[in-house]
Scaffold this active site. Structure first.
Site, PDB file in Angstrom:
ATOM      1  N   CYS A 117       0.762  -1.145   0.091  1.00  0.00           N
ATOM      2  CA  CYS A 117       0.093   0.018  -0.034  1.00  0.00           C
ATOM      3  C   CYS A 117       0.778   1.443   0.053  1.00  0.00           C
ATOM      4  O   CYS A 117       0.442   2.480  -0.213  1.00  0.00           O
ATOM      5  CB  CYS A 117      -1.039   0.021   1.272  1.00  0.00           C
ATOM      6  N   HIS A 244      -3.056   7.077   2.542  1.00  0.00           N
ATOM      7  CA  HIS A 244      -3.634   5.819   2.039  1.00  0.00           C
ATOM      8  C   HIS A 244      -4.838   5.353   2.500  1.00  0.00           C
ATOM      9  O   HIS A 244      -4.983   5.748   3.829  1.00  0.00           O
ATOM     10  CB  HIS A 244      -2.391   4.726   2.232  1.00  0.00           C
ATOM     11  N   ASN A 274     -10.164  -0.368   0.503  1.00  0.00           N
ATOM     12  CA  ASN A 274      -8.607  -0.208   0.205  1.00  0.00           C
ATOM     13  C   ASN A 274      -8.319  -0.709  -1.190  1.00  0.00           C
ATOM     14  O   ASN A 274      -8.314  -1.972  -1.371  1.00  0.00           O
ATOM     15  CB  ASN A 274      -8.012  -1.099   1.408  1.00  0.00           C
TER      16      ASN A 274
END
Ligand code: UT7
Length: 335
Positions: A117, A244, A274
């Site tokens: 990520c 993020h 996500n």
């Protein structure tokens, strides 16, 4: 007397993102999974996410986002393609050369960056290095992931979180004082905690959520402070933080640690979940499309992911045409 030259920098000059058209709301996901819409919304902030059709590859998502980013610059003149992804189409080769070829950029340098990520921020740093060493004048940086394929079908801890999407930016050579110039980069890792989020070879994702949550808050708070300090800004100067999108509660906790209120935090996790390396460029494109990001805003990008990895950088938002909304007129019509 000679005027000192401003130092060379990578300057953001294009932006685009796409979401697959299939919306999966919490209620649909809950069928056959031991969870509820209420639990997912209250613990993560997620209401729905986009899931790519089986025949849509990571390269397809990346190409669609990249095409939008290139279109926004009015040019396809690119010297390198850097793709951040955790879900490459093959174990080998890397996916970036396919993306380059599909964009008609055969012959262009192309490679993948794997930092989960945090991948997009690592890819920005890599691209900035290519530019400042004069290896490339213009670099296409893509974050694309099909994260929804990693959890086991019956894992209520991970399945509600992870989803699919892609975003891209174009960086060009310019000077550090220009709007759009990327500021100093801060990157870090700690492999001692790799087991907190792992996909073993041939297996499904395993996550130790609460421990990962604590690391995410600590690391994103610290790396944001560092990047802001290196840019010679104060936290109070930051107009927009683009974190993020792992969990709305993580973003809120980082905001509390740094005294950055909700109005200054870009958030789209409600609608996308996500999306791994796509998370930050997707949030940028959405914020650009809806006017949350305006020319002259002081922006900090900050990420955390498995590895563990983390990273942040800053830029003053340039005079870009607002991006197309990632969910609108999507070219990913294969459902
Ligand atoms: O992008 C990379 C970085 N990713 C992250 O940083 C993710 C970080 N972690 C998280 O976002 C959160 O830890 C989760 C969303 C994964 C979990 O939220 P939590 O508030 O930390 O919940 P928990 O794991 O502490 O679980 C609380 C309770 C447990 O039940 P008991 O032991 O209290 O009876 C879990 O079994 O909630 C239960 N639970 C669920 N219940 C309904 C866990 N998952 C679910 C679920 N539905 N999906």
């Amino acid at each position: 007397m000679t005027t000192p030259q401003a130092s060379q920098a990578a300057v953001l000059c294009g932006l685009g993102a796409v979401l697959p058209p299939r919306v999966v709301r919490n209620d649909e996901l809950c069928a056959g999974l031991d969870t509820t819409d209420e639990w997912i919304r209250s613990r993560t902030g997620i209401r729905e996410r986009r899931i790519a059709a089986a025949e849509v590859s990571t390269a397809d998502l990346a190409v669609a986002a990249a095409a939008r980013a290139l279109e926004s610059t009015g040019s396809t003149d690119v010297d390198a393609v850097v793709l951040a992804t955790t879900t490459p189409d093959h174990l080998m080769p890397a996916t970036a050369p396919s993306v380059a070829a599909l964009l008609g950029l055969t012959g262009t340098a192309a490679f993948d960056v794997a930092a989960v990520c945090t991948g997009f921020v690592y890819a920005l740093a890599t691209a900035a290095g290519l530019i400042t060493t004069r290896t490339a004048r213009t670099v296409l940086v893509v974050g694309a992931d099909r994260m929804s394929q990693l959890p086991a079908a019956d894992d209520r801890t991970t399945r509600p979180l992870f989803a699919d999407g892609a975003g891209a930016v174009v960086l060009r050579s310019g000077t550090a004082t220009e709007p759009g110039a990327l500021g100093p980069m801060v990157l870090g890792s700690d492999g001692a905690h790799r087991d907190l989020l792992v996909v073993p070879h041939g297996g499904h994702m395993q996550m130790q959520g609460p421990d990962l949550f604590r690391h995410a808050v600590d690391r994103m708070s610290a790396v944001t402070r560092q990047a802001v300090q290196l840019a010679r800004w104060r936290l109070a100067d930051v107009d927009r933080i683009v974190p993020h999108q792992a969990n709305a509660r993580i973003t809120a906790a980082v905001g509390r640690h740094l005294a950055i209120d909700a109005d200054r935090r870009v958030q789209n996790i409600e609608y996308v979940g996500n999306t791994g390396a796509a998370s930050i460029p997707l949030a940028l494109a959405q914020a650009s499309a809806d006017g949350t990001l305006q020319r002259g805003h002081r922006v900090c990008l900050t990420a955390f992911g498995a590895g563990l990895t983390w990273g942040a950088t800053t830029l003053t938002w340039p005079d870009l045409k607002p991006a197309a909304h990632p969910a609108h007129d999507t070219p990913m019509e294969r459902t």
